[in-house]
Design a protein around this motif. Structure first.
Motif, PDB file in Angstrom:
ATOM      1  N   MET A 104      50.374  51.542  31.470  1.00  0.00           N
ATOM      2  CA  MET A 104      49.851  50.385  30.553  1.00  0.00           C
ATOM      3  C   MET A 104      48.185  50.053  30.964  1.00  0.00           C
ATOM      4  O   MET A 104      48.067  50.078  32.030  1.00  0.00           O
ATOM      5  CB  MET A 104      50.509  49.200  30.885  1.00  0.00           C
ATOM      6  N   LYS A 105      47.462  49.826  29.817  1.00  0.00           N
ATOM      7  CA  LYS A 105      46.180  49.438  29.857  1.00  0.00           C
ATOM      8  C   LYS A 105      45.838  47.958  29.612  1.00  0.00           C
ATOM      9  O   LYS A 105      46.374  47.615  28.636  1.00  0.00           O
ATOM     10  CB  LYS A 105      45.464  50.214  29.030  1.00  0.00           C
ATOM     11  N   GLU A 106      45.254  47.224  30.387  1.00  0.00           N
ATOM     12  CA  GLU A 106      44.953  45.671  30.315  1.00  0.00           C
ATOM     13  C   GLU A 106      43.666  45.704  30.503  1.00  0.00           C
ATOM     14  O   GLU A 106      42.814  46.102  31.350  1.00  0.00           O
ATOM     15  CB  GLU A 106      45.778  44.888  31.290  1.00  0.00           C
ATOM     16  N   GLU A 107      42.911  44.965  29.459  1.00  0.00           N
ATOM     17  CA  GLU A 107      41.534  44.614  29.789  1.00  0.00           C
ATOM     18  C   GLU A 107      41.307  43.160  29.541  1.00  0.00           C
ATOM     19  O   GLU A 107      41.828  42.467  28.825  1.00  0.00           O
ATOM     20  CB  GLU A 107      40.740  45.207  28.163  1.00  0.00           C
ATOM     21  N   LEU A 108      40.637  42.682  30.571  1.00  0.00           N
ATOM     22  CA  LEU A 108      40.489  41.249  30.844  1.00  0.00           C
ATOM     23  C   LEU A 108      39.005  40.955  31.174  1.00  0.00           C
ATOM     24  O   LEU A 108      38.328  41.847  32.012  1.00  0.00           O
ATOM     25  CB  LEU A 108      41.395  40.822  31.918  1.00  0.00           C
ATOM     26  N   ILE A 109      38.296  39.948  30.438  1.00  0.00           N
ATOM     27  CA  ILE A 109      37.159  39.230  30.909  1.00  0.00           C
ATOM     28  C   ILE A 109      37.440  38.382  32.161  1.00  0.00           C
ATOM     29  O   ILE A 109      38.079  37.564  31.941  1.00  0.00           O
ATOM     30  CB  ILE A 109      36.586  38.662  29.780  1.00  0.00           C
ATOM     31  N   ILE A 110      36.955  38.939  33.332  1.00  0.00           N
ATOM     32  CA  ILE A 110      37.387  38.131  34.609  1.00  0.00           C
ATOM     33  C   ILE A 110      36.060  37.392  35.067  1.00  0.00           C
ATOM     34  O   ILE A 110      36.321  36.659  36.011  1.00  0.00           O
ATOM     35  CB  ILE A 110      37.388  39.258  35.903  1.00  0.00           C
ATOM     36  N   SER A 111      34.863  37.349  34.308  1.00  0.00           N
ATOM     37  CA  SER A 111      33.773  36.154  34.832  1.00  0.00           C
ATOM     38  C   SER A 111      34.175  34.905  34.068  1.00  0.00           C
ATOM     39  O   SER A 111      33.381  34.176  33.914  1.00  0.00           O
ATOM     40  CB  SER A 111      32.636  36.821  34.409  1.00  0.00           C
ATOM     41  N   GLY A 112      35.269  34.743  33.206  1.00  0.00           N
ATOM     42  CA  GLY A 112      35.462  33.656  32.639  1.00  0.00           C
ATOM     43  C   GLY A 112      34.539  33.272  31.503  1.00  0.00           C
ATOM     44  O   GLY A 112      34.082  32.177  31.434  1.00  0.00           O
ATOM     45  N   ARG A 113      34.429  34.271  30.528  1.00  0.00           N
ATOM     46  CA  ARG A 113      33.568  33.755  29.463  1.00  0.00           C
ATOM     47  C   ARG A 113      34.295  32.998  28.395  1.00  0.00           C
ATOM     48  O   ARG A 113      35.357  33.333  27.954  1.00  0.00           O
ATOM     49  CB  ARG A 113      33.448  35.106  28.662  1.00  0.00           C
ATOM     50  N   VAL A 134      42.486  47.426  33.861  1.00  0.00           N
ATOM     51  CA  VAL A 134      43.371  48.301  34.633  1.00  0.00           C
ATOM     52  C   VAL A 134      44.407  49.092  33.909  1.00  0.00           C
ATOM     53  O   VAL A 134      44.956  48.691  32.937  1.00  0.00           O
ATOM     54  CB  VAL A 134      44.355  47.023  35.508  1.00  0.00           C
ATOM     55  N   ASP A 135      44.627  50.143  34.491  1.00  0.00           N
ATOM     56  CA  ASP A 135      45.381  51.112  33.848  1.00  0.00           C
ATOM     57  C   ASP A 135      46.447  51.837  34.558  1.00  0.00           C
ATOM     58  O   ASP A 135      46.245  52.069  35.648  1.00  0.00           O
ATOM     59  CB  ASP A 135      44.470  52.497  33.220  1.00  0.00           C
ATOM     60  N   GLY A 136      47.757  51.913  34.226  1.00  0.00           N
ATOM     61  CA  GLY A 136      48.680  52.461  34.664  1.00  0.00           C
ATOM     62  C   GLY A 136      49.841  51.587  35.329  1.00  0.00           C
ATOM     63  O   GLY A 136      49.592  50.329  34.899  1.00  0.00           O
ATOM     64  N   THR A 137      50.685  51.963  35.858  1.00  0.00           N
ATOM     65  CA  THR A 137      51.873  51.052  36.532  1.00  0.00           C
ATOM     66  C   THR A 137      51.524  51.292  38.109  1.00  0.00           C
ATOM     67  O   THR A 137      51.588  52.526  38.641  1.00  0.00           O
ATOM     68  CB  THR A 137      53.122  51.318  36.201  1.00  0.00           C
ATOM     69  N   GLU A 182      44.805  52.346  38.096  1.00  0.00           N
ATOM     70  CA  GLU A 182      43.229  52.871  38.071  1.00  0.00           C
ATOM     71  C   GLU A 182      42.543  51.562  37.566  1.00  0.00           C
ATOM     72  O   GLU A 182      43.215  50.856  36.659  1.00  0.00           O
ATOM     73  CB  GLU A 182      42.939  54.065  37.225  1.00  0.00           C
ATOM     74  N   ILE A 183      41.251  51.335  38.325  1.00  0.00           N
ATOM     75  CA  ILE A 183      40.727  50.367  37.831  1.00  0.00           C
ATOM     76  C   ILE A 183      39.263  50.574  37.455  1.00  0.00           C
ATOM     77  O   ILE A 183      38.660  51.439  37.785  1.00  0.00           O
ATOM     78  CB  ILE A 183      40.650  49.384  38.707  1.00  0.00           C
ATOM     79  N   GLU A 184      38.744  49.817  36.365  1.00  0.00           N
ATOM     80  CA  GLU A 184      37.122  50.014  36.062  1.00  0.00           C
ATOM     81  C   GLU A 184      36.632  48.726  35.839  1.00  0.00           C
ATOM     82  O   GLU A 184      37.196  47.790  35.273  1.00  0.00           O
ATOM     83  CB  GLU A 184      37.113  50.745  34.648  1.00  0.00           C
ATOM     84  N   ILE A 185      35.472  48.343  36.459  1.00  0.00           N
ATOM     85  CA  ILE A 185      35.006  47.207  36.341  1.00  0.00           C
ATOM     86  C   ILE A 185      33.586  47.344  35.438  1.00  0.00           C
ATOM     87  O   ILE A 185      32.701  48.099  36.143  1.00  0.00           O
ATOM     88  CB  ILE A 185      34.601  46.489  37.654  1.00  0.00           C
ATOM     89  N   ARG A 186      33.312  46.499  34.458  1.00  0.00           N
ATOM     90  CA  ARG A 186      32.121  46.667  33.853  1.00  0.00           C
ATOM     91  C   ARG A 186      31.508  45.274  33.857  1.00  0.00           C
ATOM     92  O   ARG A 186      31.958  44.367  33.288  1.00  0.00           O
ATOM     93  CB  ARG A 186      32.419  47.126  32.521  1.00  0.00           C
TER      94      ARG A 186
END
Lengths: 330, 177
Positions: free
Chosen positions: A1-10, B41-44, B49-53
């Motif tokens: 499962m892939k989850e994308e979140l804006i963590i800096s609170g935009r 965040v990818d996977g269970t 795996e984590i990517e921060i941008r």
């Protein structure tokens, strides 16, 4: 499962969690622009065909609505601007790649021309009101007298009457640009996958012309005009349904973001509002009613006409709203 | 001259210092931001795996915002930086709708606002505020046309990606992967 979140609170206002910076003003304007474009198209087309005397209501009377509609539409656009006092910057440049610039300049040409057109038929318009709407005539007859008293208007009227033919040709071309632009305005944004389809221009053009035909049906008293515009409207509805099917075929055969955009209407949150209100109530039911009427059943023409107008308005609200939700990232 | 930025997703810890530095440096109104941090965040669990941008305006070569702007307020400046001229902007939001990165917002004063690559700082030979403050030194800024600039050197050494390349905008924020 892939989850994308804006963590800096935009939480940018009107941008997050999804864009909703275009509110009621833009869909209302797109509706009005398409409707006005259709009215201009029909009146200048029948004038050029020499049917001025045969179809006086369409050539002379109904275009009175156009300046009123356009001024209201322009006002809605003005309300939409966030930096209002700088609106005049639109008219300091012509930017060919910007649909918004095209639209601004088109309106700058069409609005005054439509005013000249209506002024040139001033006498006929007030005669029509006197005959059909005596109360309206009583309330507004002073306007006619006032206009005729002012020299500048008298010379505009004289010019309008003399130059009707070139004006009609310019208006015919500009009406198509105005109508198709209401769709291109949206389709030029490739960042919004739902809008980014070249079908949107023709779809909004045809839908706009259909709402114009409905408006004519609503107001005309002439039986032969009613019959003709019922037929025109049926044709336009058929083209519109064809374009809608095409729109979704295109999306489903395209990239992930466009398939996701189509899903909003195929099981997603806009499914009911689109298929029930726009397609069924706004297109299919009025088409059936118009066919029945042409077959000789007595159906008040106002019912299909009003349904088409409501459907056209809802179509624009839904497309503007749903398009802003569709995106590439997150 | 072609300014660009590279951000090392392996070094970024998502502290949001870049966001705060930008807000302070550029007087960004409270409640708004010109840059932001995304965590993927990818996977269970336990295979995660984590990517921060750290993201911002991509200062694209083929900017839809510049193309759509009806007044020319959105424009390319020296070094390919995309800027907004406040007194030409009418606030029509065409550029906001046209940006696949949602990097623009409507400033409370009416005009449209976004990252400027700290144009006022780089003209003085300084780094953008976000790059300057980064505690893990995961951001690189410079001239792509200069083979010895920080950004050119790191892009030669490492693998990288850009965001939404399919949108055809030719973005200039590179993420090292």
């Amino acid at each position: 499962m892939k989850e994308e979140l804006i963590i800096s609170g935009r939480e940018n206002f009107l941008i997050d969690p999804y864009i909703h910076i275009w509110e009621w003003q833009i869909p209302v304007y797109l509706f009005i622009g398409g409707l006005a474009a259709g009215l201009i198209f029909f009146s200048s087309l029948y004038f050029i065909q020499g049917k001025e005397e045969k179809m006086p209501f369409i050539v002379k009377i109904i275009p009175t609505l156009v300046p009123l509609l356009l001024v209201f539409g322009l006002f809605a656009l003005f309300l939409d601007l966030k930096h209002k006092l700088y609106f005049w910057q639109l008219y300091t440049t012509i930017k060919l790649e910007s649909p918004m610039s095209w639209g601004a300049w088109t309106l700058m040409i069409v609005t005054p021309l439509s005013i000249v057109w209506s002024l040139s038929y001033l006498k006929e318009i007030f005669e029509h009101w006197q005959k059909n709407y005596p109360l309206l005539y009583k309330l507004t007859s002073w306007i006619e007298k006032l206009i005729l008293r002012l020299g500048i208007f008298r010379s505009i009227i004289k010019l309008g009457i003399k130059q009707r033919k070139p004006i009609a040709w310019i208006m015919l071309v500009m009406s198509v640009i105005l109508g198709i632009y209401t769709g291109i305005l949206l389709s030029a944004f490739n960042a919004r996958p739902l809008w980014n389809t070249s079908i949107l221009g023709p779809l909004f053009l045809v839908s706009g012309f259909s709402t114009a035909a409905a408006t004519i049906l609503l107001f005309t008293k002439d039986k032969s005009e009613q019959k003709l515009f019922s037929k025109i409207d049926l044709l336009l509805i058929a083209i519109e349904i064809f374009l809608i099917i095409h729109l979704f075929m295109g999306f489903l055969a395209s990239t992930t973001v466009q398939i996701e955009a189509a899903q909003l209407f195929l099981g997603g949150p806009f499914t009911v509002s689109f298929w029930v209100f726009v397609v069924f109530i706004g297109l299919i039911i009025p088409a059936i009613l118009e066919v029945l009427e042409l077959k000789g059943f007595h159906i008040p023409v106002a019912i299909p006409a009003i349904l088409i107008l409501i459907g056209g308005l809802i179509l624009r609200f839904i497309i503007v709203e749903a398009g802003q939700i569709t995106r590439y990232l997150y | 001259m072609r300014y660009a930025m590279a951000i090392d997703t392996k070094k970024c810890v998502g502290c949001s210092d870049c966001v705060v530095a930008c807000q302070t440096e550029n007087n960004v109104p409270i409640g708004y931001c010109r840059d932001w941090v995304v965590e993927v965040v990818d996977g269970t669990y336990p295979q995660l795996e984590i990517e921060i941008r750290s993201e911002r305006c991509n200062h694209c070569d083929n900017s839809p915002c510049v193309r759509c702007c009806p007044t020319g307020a959105s424009h390319y400046s020296d070094g390919g930086i995309v800027l907004v001229t406040e007194h030409k902007c009418i606030g029509c939001a065409a550029c906001i709708q046209s940006c696949p990165y949602d990097a623009r917002f409507s400033h409370p004063d009416g005009y449209v606002d976004k990252c400027t690559f700290c144009n006022h700082r780089i003209q003085k030979g300084e780094q953008p505020a976000c790059v300057e403050v980064c505690p893990t030194k995961c951001m690189y800024f410079g001239d792509l046309e200069d083979p010895n600039s920080d950004v050119s050197v790191i892009l030669k050494k490492r693998k990288y990606k850009v965001l939404a390349p399919e949108a055809g905008t030719k973005p200039h924020i590179y993420f090292l992967i």
